[in-house]
Design an enzyme around this catalytic site. Structure first.
Site, PDB file in Angstrom:
ATOM      1  N   GLY A  29      28.779-148.417  68.683  1.00 16.19           N
ATOM      2  CA  GLY A  29      28.074-147.258  67.930  1.00 16.19           C
ATOM      3  C   GLY A  29      29.143-145.978  67.868  1.00 16.19           C
ATOM      4  O   GLY A  29      30.017-145.913  68.661  1.00 16.19           O
ATOM      5  N   ASN A  30      28.935-145.125  66.957  1.00 16.51           N
ATOM      6  CA  ASN A  30      29.636-143.923  67.089  1.00 16.51           C
ATOM      7  C   ASN A  30      29.037-142.827  66.256  1.00 16.51           C
ATOM      8  O   ASN A  30      27.934-142.969  65.463  1.00 16.51           O
ATOM      9  CB  ASN A  30      31.142-144.061  66.196  1.00 16.51           C
ATOM     10  CG  ASN A  30      30.824-145.059  65.125  1.00 16.51           C
ATOM     11  OD1 ASN A  30      30.183-144.588  63.814  1.00 16.51           O
ATOM     12  ND2 ASN A  30      31.114-146.118  65.259  1.00 16.51           N
ATOM     13  N   SER A  46      38.090-144.788  69.244  1.00 13.48           N
ATOM     14  CA  SER A  46      37.421-146.240  69.127  1.00 13.48           C
ATOM     15  C   SER A  46      37.687-146.666  70.476  1.00 13.48           C
ATOM     16  O   SER A  46      38.432-146.673  71.434  1.00 13.48           O
ATOM     17  CB  SER A  46      38.663-146.905  68.335  1.00 13.48           C
ATOM     18  OG  SER A  46      38.769-148.193  68.040  1.00 13.48           O
ATOM     19  N   GLY A  47      36.621-147.660  70.674  1.00 11.28           N
ATOM     20  CA  GLY A  47      36.627-148.595  71.989  1.00 11.28           C
ATOM     21  C   GLY A  47      36.028-147.785  73.177  1.00 11.28           C
ATOM     22  O   GLY A  47      36.019-148.509  74.328  1.00 11.28           O
ATOM     23  N   SER A  75      37.415-143.935  65.800  1.00 15.81           N
ATOM     24  CA  SER A  75      36.474-145.185  65.589  1.00 15.81           C
ATOM     25  C   SER A  75      37.052-145.876  64.278  1.00 15.81           C
ATOM     26  O   SER A  75      37.329-145.340  63.450  1.00 15.81           O
ATOM     27  CB  SER A  75      34.998-144.624  65.341  1.00 15.81           C
ATOM     28  OG  SER A  75      34.279-145.533  64.834  1.00 15.81           O
ATOM     29  N   SER A  76      36.646-147.326  64.457  1.00 16.32           N
ATOM     30  CA  SER A  76      37.242-148.021  63.375  1.00 16.32           C
ATOM     31  C   SER A  76      36.261-147.833  62.084  1.00 16.32           C
ATOM     32  O   SER A  76      36.768-148.229  61.101  1.00 16.32           O
ATOM     33  CB  SER A  76      37.309-149.632  63.640  1.00 16.32           C
ATOM     34  OG  SER A  76      35.999-149.876  64.344  1.00 16.32           O
ATOM     35  N   ASP A  77      35.153-147.358  62.442  1.00 13.84           N
ATOM     36  CA  ASP A  77      34.355-147.206  61.359  1.00 13.84           C
ATOM     37  C   ASP A  77      34.428-145.696  60.432  1.00 13.84           C
ATOM     38  O   ASP A  77      33.826-145.398  59.636  1.00 13.84           O
ATOM     39  CB  ASP A  77      32.706-147.028  61.719  1.00 13.84           C
ATOM     40  CG  ASP A  77      32.353-148.363  62.241  1.00 13.84           C
ATOM     41  OD1 ASP A  77      32.800-149.318  61.714  1.00 13.84           O
ATOM     42  OD2 ASP A  77      31.679-148.677  63.365  1.00 13.84           O
ATOM     43  N   HIS A  96      26.259-144.402  63.621  1.00 10.97           N
ATOM     44  CA  HIS A  96      26.204-145.433  63.351  1.00 10.97           C
ATOM     45  C   HIS A  96      25.852-146.627  64.696  1.00 10.97           C
ATOM     46  O   HIS A  96      26.608-146.057  65.730  1.00 10.97           O
ATOM     47  CB  HIS A  96      27.568-146.340  62.808  1.00 10.97           C
ATOM     48  CG  HIS A  96      27.696-147.861  62.799  1.00 10.97           C
ATOM     49  ND1 HIS A  96      26.567-148.610  62.193  1.00 10.97           N
ATOM     50  CD2 HIS A  96      28.481-148.851  63.111  1.00 10.97           C
ATOM     51  CE1 HIS A  96      26.796-149.741  62.184  1.00 10.97           C
ATOM     52  NE2 HIS A  96      27.922-150.032  62.895  1.00 10.97           N
ATOM     53  N   HIS A  98      24.138-150.370  66.376  1.00 10.50           N
ATOM     54  CA  HIS A  98      23.736-151.862  66.363  1.00 10.50           C
ATOM     55  C   HIS A  98      22.286-152.108  66.955  1.00 10.50           C
ATOM     56  O   HIS A  98      22.073-152.845  67.591  1.00 10.50           O
ATOM     57  CB  HIS A  98      24.632-152.907  66.797  1.00 10.50           C
ATOM     58  CG  HIS A  98      25.842-153.055  65.847  1.00 10.50           C
ATOM     59  ND1 HIS A  98      26.941-153.944  66.147  1.00 10.50           N
ATOM     60  CD2 HIS A  98      26.256-152.149  65.070  1.00 10.50           C
ATOM     61  CE1 HIS A  98      28.115-153.587  65.228  1.00 10.50           C
ATOM     62  NE2 HIS A  98      27.571-152.775  64.618  1.00 10.50           N
ATOM     63  N   ASP A 121       6.637-139.533  58.323  1.00 12.60           N
ATOM     64  CA  ASP A 121       6.971-138.347  58.709  1.00 12.60           C
ATOM     65  C   ASP A 121       8.459-137.984  58.490  1.00 12.60           C
ATOM     66  O   ASP A 121       8.814-137.138  58.336  1.00 12.60           O
ATOM     67  CB  ASP A 121       6.907-138.271  60.341  1.00 12.60           C
ATOM     68  CG  ASP A 121       5.112-137.667  60.400  1.00 12.60           C
ATOM     69  OD1 ASP A 121       4.672-137.302  59.730  1.00 12.60           O
ATOM     70  OD2 ASP A 121       4.848-137.981  61.509  1.00 12.60           O
ATOM     71  N   HIS A 172      24.411-156.337  59.064  1.00 13.53           N
ATOM     72  CA  HIS A 172      25.063-155.483  59.989  1.00 13.53           C
ATOM     73  C   HIS A 172      24.212-154.492  60.810  1.00 13.53           C
ATOM     74  O   HIS A 172      23.784-155.238  61.773  1.00 13.53           O
ATOM     75  CB  HIS A 172      26.312-154.846  59.104  1.00 13.53           C
ATOM     76  CG  HIS A 172      27.159-153.995  60.047  1.00 13.53           C
ATOM     77  ND1 HIS A 172      28.382-153.400  59.380  1.00 13.53           N
ATOM     78  CD2 HIS A 172      27.224-153.577  61.320  1.00 13.53           C
ATOM     79  CE1 HIS A 172      29.164-152.892  60.349  1.00 13.53           C
ATOM     80  NE2 HIS A 172      28.362-152.804  61.623  1.00 13.53           N
ATOM     81  N   TYR A 230       4.711-128.209  60.161  1.00 14.28           N
ATOM     82  CA  TYR A 230       4.740-128.862  61.385  1.00 14.28           C
ATOM     83  C   TYR A 230       5.788-128.399  62.326  1.00 14.28           C
ATOM     84  O   TYR A 230       6.977-127.926  61.943  1.00 14.28           O
ATOM     85  CB  TYR A 230       5.261-130.428  61.087  1.00 14.28           C
ATOM     86  CG  TYR A 230       5.244-131.377  62.301  1.00 14.28           C
ATOM     87  CD1 TYR A 230       4.210-132.166  62.894  1.00 14.28           C
ATOM     88  CD2 TYR A 230       6.332-131.292  63.100  1.00 14.28           C
ATOM     89  CE1 TYR A 230       4.425-132.797  64.092  1.00 14.28           C
ATOM     90  CE2 TYR A 230       6.561-131.871  64.257  1.00 14.28           C
ATOM     91  CZ  TYR A 230       5.483-132.662  64.713  1.00 14.28           C
ATOM     92  OH  TYR A 230       5.776-133.571  65.829  1.00 14.28           O
TER      93      TYR A 230
END
Ligand SMILES: [Zn+2]
Length: 234
Positions: A29-30, A46-47, A75-77, A96, A98, A121, A172, A230
């Site tokens: 994730g990132n 990354s990593g 990050s690779s994303d 991002h 998973h 909401d 994904h 709210y």
């Protein structure tokens, strides 16, 4: 104006918050944040596990040409994040993950129906899912194409990106966004809760109907838009 050091601090804190919320395992994730004034985004390296990142490790990436500053690889994303900042108006932070329930919907190839007010909401309609990437898109600039199919899907909805701050990438997992990195993390956490609730709703009643339009609109609009009432006024 937020300094670059402050933005690195916010993005590092958002990455750690993602881990503390249980939304990421290891480095799956990132989180990124953007400085329009400086023409850069700041993203996790990354990593490196989200829960361990420090402000000094954050990678600064040019929005114009994707060139990075600093010693670590981003990050690779990162190309996905770059496309989303370019294509989605008003977005200041992107996440991002998973996370398992949202990813289960993505793997089933299903959008998340709006079954109740928790969903209504935060998301102005079912949480969309992207079309499958073509073989050519997968073989080509895969991470950039992933951003393109998300932006394409949000564009098809004809909705402001901050009114639908999430999309599932088919097979994904989820991307979420917000006005800043912390808001994007909050939307990732909410999405996971909503995804779990929807799954359980269908387990109890496979024919459960979506929430009615009037109730959905009432709940979304009381938290968003000009008539929002709210929470506390700031
Ligand atoms: Zn991923």
């Amino acid at each position: 104006m937020t300094s670059l050091a402050e933005l690195c601090g916010h993005v590092a804190a958002a990455n750690r918050a993602l881990a503390e919320a249980g939304l990421v395992t290891l480095s799956f994730g990132n989180v990124s944040g953007i400085s329009h004034d400086r023409g850069v985004l700041v993203i996790k390296p990354s990593g490196i596990p989200c829960g361990e990142v420090t402000p000094e490790q954050m990678v600064v990436v040019s929005l114009r040409d994707g060139i990075t500053e600093g010693g670590l690889r981003p990050s690779s994303d990162t190309p996905t994040h770059l496309v989303l900042y370019r294509r989605l108006e008003g977005v200041g932070g992107i996440v991002h993950t998973h996370s398992p329930f949202a990813s289960a919907w993505a793997q089933a190839g299903r959008e998340i129906p709006c079954f109740g007010t928790t969903h209504a909401d935060h998301f102005a309609g079912p949480v969309p899912i992207t079309r499958p990437l073509t073989d050519a898109e997968i073989a080509g600039d895969y991470e950039r194409e992933t951003g393109e199919v998300i932006a394409e899907r949000i564009g098809e909805l004809g909705i402001e990106a901050l009114r639908m701050p999430a999309a599932l990438v088919r097979s994904h997992g989820p991307f979420t966004w917000g006005a800043d990195p912390a808001e994007a993390v909050g939307n990732a956490a909410t999405l996971e809760i909503v995804a779990a609730m929807a799954w359980r709703t269908l387990a109890l009643d496979p024919g459960a109907p979506p929430i009615g339009g009037a109730l959905a609109a009432r709940h979304f609009n009381r938290k968003h838009g000009p008539g929002a009432y709210y929470g506390q006024q700031v």
